[in-house]
Each structure stands twice: as C-alpha cells, then as structure tokens.
Enzyme design. Structure first.
Site, short mmCIF file in Angstrom:
data_model
loop_
_atom_site.label_atom_id
_atom_site.label_comp_id
_atom_site.label_asym_id
_atom_site.label_seq_id
_atom_site.Cartn_x
_atom_site.Cartn_y
_atom_site.Cartn_z
N GLU A 1 -34.31 -28.98 6.53
CA GLU A 1 -33.17 -28.07 6.58
C GLU A 1 -31.93 -28.80 7.13
O GLU A 1 -30.87 -28.82 6.49
CB GLU A 1 -33.55 -26.91 7.49
CG GLU A 1 -32.41 -26.10 8.06
CD GLU A 1 -32.87 -25.37 9.32
OE1 GLU A 1 -33.29 -24.23 9.18
OE2 GLU A 1 -32.82 -25.96 10.43
N ASP B 1 -33.68 -17.13 11.07
CA ASP B 1 -33.55 -17.40 9.64
C ASP B 1 -32.56 -16.44 9.00
O ASP B 1 -31.70 -16.83 8.21
CB ASP B 1 -34.90 -17.27 8.94
CG ASP B 1 -35.69 -18.56 8.89
OD1 ASP B 1 -35.48 -19.43 9.76
OD2 ASP B 1 -36.55 -18.70 8.00
#
Length: 445
Positions: free
Chosen positions: A115, A324
C-alpha cells in the site's frame, strides 16, 4: 499506521487474510445493504480527464497559488527527505544492478507495505520525481514481487515485508497492485519507458493481466504449508477481492474499489480486457451506493459483494467505519472529478460531509459505527485529509470548510506519520488539482 494490526494477516494460522468493505450485521448491528441502485442520470459536463481542468479546491477556498505550491513541496520534502528519526517515511536502501533502492516505512508497525510503496510511487509521478519513483519501484520488485510461477502469490506483491526485505506475509493486499499498476501507466505516459524493470507500461500490462486472469495456484508460503490463491478480481462479480486466498476471496473492501483507475485501464490496458474494466468501474460505483449507510454515508472496513458489511472472524470490528474505510470517499470523489460518470457520488459526499459537520469539524472522532455512534480514536490527520478529498464531489458550500481544515493541519510527524502522512500528501495533491490521470494523447475519451 494504526489502520490495521501490526501483522495484518495476524491469523495466518487460520488461514485468513485482510479485509474489506462492509457487513450487514457486525459489531455495530446495523444493516446497510440497499436495493439495487437506480442507474444514474447522465452527468452534466466533462470530467477533468477530458477537459484537462482538474479542480483546485484550495484556490476556491481563497488560498494563493504560490502558497499552495509551497505547502505541497514542503510536505514532500518532509515526508520523503526530512529527519529520518521523526519526519521521513521514505528511506534510501542501497542499490543493486537496477540502480538505487528506497522503501516507504510504516513506522508504527515497523514494516514496509505494498500500500505505502504504491502510494509513494503515485505521489512521485504526480510531482515529477522520477528518482524517488524508480528507487521505490526497484525495492518493490526486488523484495516484494513474486516471480516464482509455483508460488500462490505469483505475479503479486507481498503486502507486508520487513525493512530487510524478509516477508512478514507473502500474500498480497489488492490495493497495492491497483496503485502500482496505475502509477506505472502514468509514469510511462509522463516520462516514457525505459528498459528492464523501468519498462513501465510493459510491467503495468503484466501485473494487470495477472490481476484479472491468473489461475489458482496451490503451494507453500512463509505462513502456511498449503495455501491456494486465485486472481485479484472476481470475474463474475466484477469486483476487487479482499484478498485472493480462497478463505477470503469472496469478500471485498470498499476502499479497494477504484473506478477512476479502472477507467484508465479501460483506455490503456491490454485491449482484450478493456470492456471488463469499463464494467468493473460501473460495478464499483453501484457498490459505493449499496455500501454507504443511508444516513451517514459511512462505509465499513470490510464487505461482502452484495454491499453488506463483513465482520471478519478474526476482526469483528471490521464491520465498522475504521482506518481502511477512511479512503472510500476519496475513491468515489476522485472518480467523479475525473470521469463525471455517476452523479450519485455528489450526494454521497454531501451526505458524508453533513454527518461529520454535525459532529463538529474540530471534534469528530476517527472511528464510528455505520449509523454514526463514535467509537473513539481521536481526530486524526488521515481522516481529515480524506474528508477534504470528498469535496471533489460535494456541491454544498460546507465542502470548503473541509478543505480549510486540511490546510490548517501540519505535515504529520512522529510515530504515526506513515498512514496519516501518505493520506495527507495525496489529499494535498487532489485538493490542489495536481493529482492527474497521466495518459497518452488521444486516450482521455
């Protein structure tokens, strides 16, 4: 940062992996599934990609162009080249036959994540920082990419790796692949292609083909003697998976849905798959509408393909709005700004910002049930940044209050500077009109 547990696949023993968007029951006990969304009316006017005019929300809020540029450059300098003890997240890490290497460090969890590496590359290509882009990419290919065709994660990147390159978990988290692919396409269009690992477009095509078409592979990993993984997109659901390992492959994560990127792939990716990516973009738009709570527009961390929240067995709180889920509003708002394909995204941003405005711009928390019950966490720069990007789609005057709130935040530093800092940096680029879809000529439409 603190968005996930330090070892995201902590329960590899189960073996279960990372999570996704939303769940109808879960810890909050709120159902958020909605009926099949009504197709949106045609959007008025071209999006930023077609027009070439990317919204400058800072200018709308009254900030001088020179001050905006100075703020962006100062944030980049601090996060990429600041004091390594408490400011930087970018760390040079020697060199190999391909050239210099560097990684983006999640200081809080003491690991390197696909990420963050892919975010770092996206930030670098937007700011025309080729040296940093290439160094991050070199480290990622060297230490995270699986070239072994017998490995269950073949063609993907290990989502969590130690700073010495040893994997904590060899399986992927699909948001990393999505950002890697798109950043590579943008690098190809902006800088041209080099050789080897710097043949950006060739590598983007290669990863994108595996993401969609790679078959099931069973084999040993560092956390399991026998694991089976499939492709990263479910071809029937036309959605990104939570993770490709079979125990979790039938779930998703709202913050992994990136229709703005799928539209890019539908224009520059392998021709045989372009129709699929156009369809996937619309599926994700419908998913946002299903997943967002009807009153707050909050989405959960993990989800099912039908838009309901998923309380993962090892993390029941994944049915709530947590780390998230902060990014979901950025995803639908970027899509609206770039492509103007779904006016429902305007209403989603208005609804979300109305909720946070009622909580108090300087008081709202980081974690909530989907219905809006505060779960603590304090106010964090990462969420402030993401709520500002929602202004790309919102049309209520309050939208500029969220932009100003971002402007007033200092560049993150200290123990949690990784996640807050990456989201802050991307939000600065989005809100200044400097986060663009770099495409070859004549492909925007």
């Amino acid at each position: 940062m603190h968005r996930r547990l330090p070892i995201r696949r902590l329960v590899a023993a189960l073996p279960l992996l990372l999570g996704l968007a939303l769940c109808a029951c879960g810890a909050s006990g709120e159902a958020t599934a909605q009926a099949t969304p009504t197709p949106p009316p045609a959007a008025a006017g071209p999006g930023a990609v077609a027009s070439g005019q990317y919204p400058d929300l800072f200018a709308e809020a009254g900030y001088d162009a020179a001050a905006v540029e100075a703020k962006i450059q100062a944030a980049f300098r601090q996060l990429f080249h600041g004091d390594p003890r408490n400011q930087a997240v970018y760390y040079p890490s020697g060199a190999n036959e391909h050239g210099p290497m560097a990684y983006i460090h999640d200081v809080n969890s003491n690991d390197v994540r696909s990420e963050g590496m892919s975010y770092g590359m996206m930030i670098a290509v937007q700011l025309d920082r080729k040296a940093e882009f290439d160094a991050i990419w070199n480290w990622a290919v060297t230490h995270m990419y699986h070239a072994d065709p017998k490995h269950p994660a073949h063609g993907y990147f290990a989502w969590s790796v130690r700073t010495d390159g040893v994997a904590n978990d060899e399986m992927p988290a699909p948001d990393g692949e999505e950002y890697f692919i798109t950043a590579l396409y943008f690098a190809s269009a902006r800088w041209g292609d080099g050789e080897g690992i710097y043949a950006y477009r060739s590598w983007a095509d290669r990863i994108l083909t595996d993401v969609l078409h790679r078959g099931a592979i069973t084999g040993a990993t560092s956390t399991s003697k026998r694991a089976t993984a499939v492709n990263l997109f479910d071809k029937d659901a036309k959605m990104v998976r939570f993770t490709p390992d079979l125990p979790n492959a039938a779930h998703t994560d709202a913050s992994y849905h990136l229709p703005a990127f799928y539209e890019v792939w539908a224009r520059v990716g392998p021709e045989a798959d372009r129709a699929f990516w156009r369809e996937a973009a619309q599926v994700s738009r419908d998913y946002f509408v299903r997943a967002a709570h009807p009153k707050t527009a909050l989405t959960p961390d993990y989800g099912n393909f039908d838009g309901t929240p998923w309380a993962a067995p090892w993390r029941r709180e994944s049915a709530d709005f947590r780390y998230d889920a902060w990014r979901t509003a950025m995803n639908w708002s970027m899509d609206w700004s770039w492509w103007r394909a779904d006016p429902r995204q305007v209403e989603l941003s208005n609804r979300l910002q109305a909720f946070f405005h009622r909580q108090g711009l300087d008081r709202y928390a980081s974690l909530y049930t989907l219905a809006g019950k505060p779960l603590g966490g304090g106010q964090t720069t990462g969420l402030v940044a993401m709520n500002a990007t929602a202004s790309l789609a919102a049309d209520h005057p309050r939208r500029l209050d969220f932009v100003r709130a971002l402007w007033e935040r200092p560049v993150p530093e200290g123990h949690h500077r990784y996640y807050d800092g990456m989201l802050y940096m991307m939000a600065l680029l989005h809100c200044s009109g400097r986060y663009k879809a770099w495409l070859p000529e004549d492909t925007a439409n």
